[in-house]
Design an enzyme around this catalytic site. Structure first.
Site, mmCIF file in Angstrom:
data_model
loop_
_atom_site.group_PDB
_atom_site.id
_atom_site.type_symbol
_atom_site.label_atom_id
_atom_site.label_comp_id
_atom_site.label_asym_id
_atom_site.label_seq_id
_atom_site.Cartn_x
_atom_site.Cartn_y
_atom_site.Cartn_z
ATOM 1 N N LEU A 183 0.861 -1.197 0.000
ATOM 2 C CA LEU A 183 0.000 0.000 0.000
ATOM 3 C C LEU A 183 0.887 1.233 0.000
ATOM 4 O O LEU A 183 1.765 1.337 0.858
ATOM 5 C CB LEU A 183 -0.763 0.071 1.332
ATOM 6 C CG LEU A 183 -2.083 -0.637 1.543
ATOM 7 C CD1 LEU A 183 -2.573 -0.290 2.940
ATOM 8 C CD2 LEU A 183 -3.110 -0.227 0.499
ATOM 9 N N HIS A 184 0.681 2.141 -0.923
ATOM 10 C CA HIS A 184 1.441 3.395 -0.820
ATOM 11 C C HIS A 184 0.776 4.583 -1.517
ATOM 12 O O HIS A 184 1.245 5.706 -1.389
ATOM 13 C CB HIS A 184 2.856 3.216 -1.385
ATOM 14 C CG HIS A 184 2.889 3.202 -2.888
ATOM 15 N ND1 HIS A 184 2.480 2.119 -3.619
ATOM 16 C CD2 HIS A 184 3.251 4.143 -3.789
ATOM 17 C CE1 HIS A 184 2.600 2.381 -4.895
ATOM 18 N NE2 HIS A 184 3.063 3.606 -5.042
ATOM 19 N N ARG A 185 -0.325 4.348 -2.270
ATOM 20 C CA ARG A 185 -0.948 5.466 -2.992
ATOM 21 C C ARG A 185 -1.445 6.516 -2.008
ATOM 22 O O ARG A 185 -2.154 6.176 -1.045
ATOM 23 C CB ARG A 185 -2.179 4.996 -3.769
ATOM 24 C CG ARG A 185 -1.898 4.115 -4.901
ATOM 25 C CD ARG A 185 -1.825 4.842 -6.234
ATOM 26 N NE ARG A 185 -1.008 4.003 -7.070
ATOM 27 C CZ ARG A 185 0.160 4.350 -7.606
ATOM 28 N NH1 ARG A 185 0.612 5.565 -7.480
ATOM 29 N NH2 ARG A 185 0.853 3.504 -8.291
ATOM 30 N N ASP A 210 -2.001 -1.588 -4.188
ATOM 31 C CA ASP A 210 -2.425 -0.423 -4.955
ATOM 32 C C ASP A 210 -1.308 0.017 -5.911
ATOM 33 O O ASP A 210 -1.334 1.115 -6.449
ATOM 34 C CB ASP A 210 -2.874 0.719 -4.029
ATOM 35 C CG ASP A 210 -1.779 1.196 -3.085
ATOM 36 O OD1 ASP A 210 -0.619 0.760 -3.218
ATOM 37 O OD2 ASP A 210 -2.101 2.021 -2.204
#
Ligand code: UD1
Length: 372
Positions: free
Chosen positions: A214-216, A292
């Protein structure tokens, strides 16, 4: 005969696996080209940079601009300011940029205004979501590029709609998959990555494990969204243990919003960002991947591993039409249903898209030989 100089640009983690096979082709002894590799320094931590260069055999950058983090405006401006003198010094025939990060548009914009040709690798992808900073970077970079290399045929329709002449666009396949196929045999087994960690045996049972990335900003910068995602991951972990390498942006948001306790269970193994070979080792053996990331949607398609994408859209539609990817957004019920589907029926079967065959970089260089 003098070689043709091309300044190649990387900045952030997803650029490294794209540039690696291109540098290898440009550096072949019989190459007509002389690549000059610039790292903007957008990503700088060892686990966001150095391990990738070492593992992928990318030569040390000829220049590191040391830009570091900042707001979009600051980061883009700083890259432009520091990149311009490099072009003045090097006087290349062209610059080559990959992907859709801030370094991509910043360097392309500097070059085009100096009348230097711009080559864009991974052109024409569109999410049609202008709230994504990468979408802006993609649209603008393609507009100012002289040669555009695509990974899937639908990208050509996107570019045509934006008025980009077809003769500038070449379908060559996916350089990231060149890297994947070239390294999959050397992937670090998960056992090794987790060695010494308590609770690691549960990841090697027949039931398998999930991999989460997850990083968006749209997922991690908003407290409610991040809380919802982490809560559903905690639920899923009761069925399937989860490996979670945490991106620095996500780590800082989890701390800022005090959300780390939500996933404080022995069923979720939180790790620092992994190197390429370690991530590949985990991804290739995962029962399913929740992500993501753009690149991971493609890599799971190439590996035939089910991918559940925690976004409302994708700029890589072929991973859905042909690959193993399903787009579920951030709704907890939809995520649970997609996981259940994989656990009960194995998820969506996929096939390997055209030209995702390990030869994309060679096709790119063949076109460059003709066109530069
Ligand atoms: C960038 C790209 C994104 C890509 C992602 C992969 C843009 C607009 N975004 O997002 O498309 O998917 O990289 O990782 O270019 N940080 C560190 N160490 C680092 C780098 C960053 O701690 O080496 C922290 C900093 O606090 C920084 C934050 O992470 O502010 C975000 O970094 P940044 O490069 O701005 O964007 P990413 O979220 O990594």
């Amino acid at each position: 005969m003098a070689k043709i100089k091309i300044v190649c640009v990387v900045g952030a983690r997803p650029n490294f696996m794209k540039i690696a096979p291109i540098m290898a082709q440009l550096n072949k002894p019989d190459s007509k080209f002389e690549p000059f590799l610039v790292h903007t320094g957008q990503h700088y931590d060892a686990d966001m940079k150095h391990r990738f260069f070492d593992q992928l055999g990318i030569p040390e950058p000829d220049m590191d601009l040391g830009v570091g983090s900042g707001t979009h405006g600051e980061q883009t401006a700083e890259i432009m300011k520091r990149f311009e003198p490099v072009l003045e010094q090097q006087q290349p025939a062209a610059i080559l940029v990959v992907g859709d990060v801030n370094s991509t548009i910043a360097c392309a914009l500097v070059a085009v205004k100096k009348n230097i040709k711009v080559i864009h690798v991974e052109a024409g992808l569109r999410s049609y979501d202008r709230a994504m900073p990468e979408e802006i970077n993609r649209v603008l970079t393609d507009q100012i590029s002289d040669l555009l290399f695509t990974t899937e045929r639908q990208a050509h329709d996107n570019l045509q709609r934006e008025g980009i002449a077809a003769e500038r666009v070449h379908f060559v396949g996916n350089v990231m998959i060149d890297t994947l196929l070239g390294h999959v045999k050397r992937a670090v087994p998960l056992q090794q990555t987790l060695s010494g960690l308590a609770q690691s045996e549960q990841f090697f049972s027949d039931k398998g494990f999930a991999l989460l990335t997850l990083h968006r900003p749209s997922n991690v910068d908003n407290r409610e969204t991040l809380e919802r995602l982490l809560s559903v991951v905690a639920e899923i972990s009761e069925q399937l243990p989860v490996i979670f390498p945490v991106h620095p942006r996500t780590a800082s948001r989890m701390a800022q919003f005090s959300l780390a306790a939500l996933i404080d269970t022995p069923r979720i193994c939180r790790l620092a960002p992994l190197g390429y070979l370690e991530l590949l080792g985990a991804m290739s053996k995962a029962k399913l991947v929740l992500t993501d990331s753009g690149g991971i949607q493609e890599e799971t398609t190439a590996l035939g591993v089910p991918c559940i994408t925690l976004r409302e859209n994708t700029e890589r539609p072929i991973t859905v039409t042909q690959g193993t990817n399903v787009i579920v957004g951030t709704d907890a019920d939809k995520i649970r249903r997609a996981v259940d589907d994989v656990l009960t029926s194995g998820g969506k079967a996929g096939r390997i898209p055209e030209y995702w065959d390990g030869k994309a970089a060679a096709r790119i260089v063949a076109v460059l030989e003709e066109r530069l």
